[in-house]
Structures are given as structure tokens and as C-alpha cells.
Scaffold this motif. Structure first.
Motif, PDB file in Angstrom:
ATOM      1  N   VAL A   1      -4.316   1.113  -6.523  1.00 25.05           N
ATOM      2  CA  VAL A   1      -4.341   0.613  -5.040  1.00 25.05           C
ATOM      3  C   VAL A   1      -5.539   0.332  -3.979  1.00 25.05           C
ATOM      4  CG1 VAL A   1      -3.172   2.809  -2.987  1.00 25.05           C
ATOM      5  CG2 VAL A   1      -2.519   2.955  -5.725  1.00 25.05           C
TER       6      VAL A   1
ATOM      7  N   ILE B   1      -4.803  -2.927  -1.735  1.00 27.56           N
ATOM      8  CA  ILE B   1      -5.365  -2.677  -1.142  1.00 27.56           C
ATOM      9  C   ILE B   1      -6.393  -3.839  -0.146  1.00 27.56           C
ATOM     10  CG2 ILE B   1      -6.775  -1.952   0.761  1.00 27.56           C
ATOM     11  CD1 ILE B   1      -5.308   0.665   0.202  1.00 27.56           C
ATOM     12  N   SER B   2      -6.899  -3.967  -1.143  1.00 31.15           N
ATOM     13  CA  SER B   2      -8.616  -5.499  -1.182  1.00 31.15           C
ATOM     14  C   SER B   2      -8.339  -7.008  -1.490  1.00 31.15           C
ATOM     15  CB  SER B   2      -9.735  -4.921  -2.315  1.00 31.15           C
ATOM     16  OG  SER B   2     -10.103  -5.891  -2.239  1.00 31.15           O
TER      17      SER B   2
ATOM     18  N   ILE C   1      -5.551  -7.343   1.913  1.00 29.07           N
ATOM     19  CA  ILE C   1      -6.474  -8.040   2.829  1.00 29.07           C
ATOM     20  C   ILE C   1      -7.085  -9.027   3.051  1.00 29.07           C
ATOM     21  CG2 ILE C   1      -9.022  -7.307   3.883  1.00 29.07           C
ATOM     22  CD1 ILE C   1      -8.568  -3.942   3.466  1.00 29.07           C
TER      23      ILE C   1
ATOM     24  N   ASN D   1     -13.197  -5.481   4.276  1.00 31.63           N
ATOM     25  CA  ASN D   1     -13.074  -4.623   3.949  1.00 31.63           C
ATOM     26  C   ASN D   1     -13.782  -3.313   4.034  1.00 31.63           C
ATOM     27  OD1 ASN D   1     -10.841  -4.851   1.729  1.00 31.63           O
ATOM     28  ND2 ASN D   1     -12.225  -6.920   1.135  1.00 31.63           N
TER      29      ASN D   1
ATOM     30  N   ILE E   1     -12.488  -1.382   6.502  1.00 29.08           N
ATOM     31  CA  ILE E   1     -11.171  -0.550   5.765  1.00 29.08           C
ATOM     32  C   ILE E   1     -11.685   1.008   4.962  1.00 29.08           C
ATOM     33  CG2 ILE E   1      -9.190  -0.316   4.584  1.00 29.08           C
ATOM     34  CD1 ILE E   1      -8.673  -1.408   6.981  1.00 29.08           C
TER      35      ILE E   1
END
Length: 129
Positions: A67, A71-72, A75, A103, A106
Motif C-alpha cells: 500500500v 501510494i508512492s 503519486i 511524497n 504526503i
């Protein structure tokens, strides 16, 4: 336990300490606070990513490494598309720098949210017992 292991465990557990340490070292060397903030943010991004992973692992006893990576990557894909859409061309240096710094934002926010959630949830667990 070696000093190196202790240091790595500390900066992953408390990435703000790692960020501050990088900032202080850079500002002492360059006397430029603005570049020092950017330098510390760039180099501590990985610390915040690792911290988010380990906090999630501790809170819910689940490994959500995929996960964190997703997410990275999400992005990265969104930034690449936006960069291409706005400029019509992809400038790799600017793109990578923007992705990496976003990143940081976030994962810094996720770190703060998860630490707050973890403190509150552990407090309620302690008070309920």
C-alpha cells in the motif's frame, strides 16, 4: 546493539529527529536555511515512508508495504500526467523533484495523523482496562 543500529532505529521511529539533524548539519555547512530545509526534506522522505509503514504495522499488525509503495506510485503517475498535460513535454529533473517532494508532504502528514491516532487509541485502550 551497535550505535549504528540504534541510530537507524531512532531516525526511523522519530523521522522528525532525522529531518532536524539533517537540517542542522546542512545549515551549519551552508548558512542557507532555505536550501537546508529542502535538503532535509529530500533526504528524510524515505524515513517518513518507513515510519508510516512501521506505525501501520504496529497499530494493525498488518504489513501494508504494498500500500505504501502503491501510494508512492500513484503519486508518481498523477504527477507525470499533470506535468505532461500542463507543459506538453516531460522534464525529468523537475518531475522527479516534484514527485519526491510531494511524497514528503504526503508521508509527513500521514506520519502525524498515524502518530496522533496511535496515541489516542492506546490511551483509550489503557483507560478501558
Amino acid at each position: 546493539m551497535s550505535i549504528f543500529t540504534w541510530f537507524i532505529a531512532t531516525v526511523v521511529t522519530f523521522p522528525l529527529f532525522g529531518w532536524y539533524l539533517l537540517y542542522i548539519v546542512k545549515v551549519k555547512r551552508t548558512k542557507n536555511k532555505r536550501k537546508s530545509v529542502r535538503f532535509a526534506s529530500d533526504w528524510s522522505t524515505i524515513l517518513f515512508m518507513a515510519s508510516v509503514y512501521f506505525i501501520i504495522n504496529e497499530l494493525w499488525q498488518q504489513s501494508l508495504l504494498l500500500v505504501v509503495i502503491a501510494i508512492s506510485l500513484l503519486i508518481s503517475m498523477i504527477f507525470t500526467w499533470l506535468h505532461w498535460y500542463v507543459s506538453g513535454d516531460i522534464h525529468t529533473g523537475k518531475l522527479v523533484k516534484g514527485i519526491w517532494r510531494f511524497n514528503f508532504i504526503i508521508f509527513f502528514c500521514l506520519h502525524l495523523i498515524l502518530v496522533g491516532y496511535g496515541l489516542v487509541s492506546r490511551l483509550f485502550e489503557y483507560l478501558a482496562i
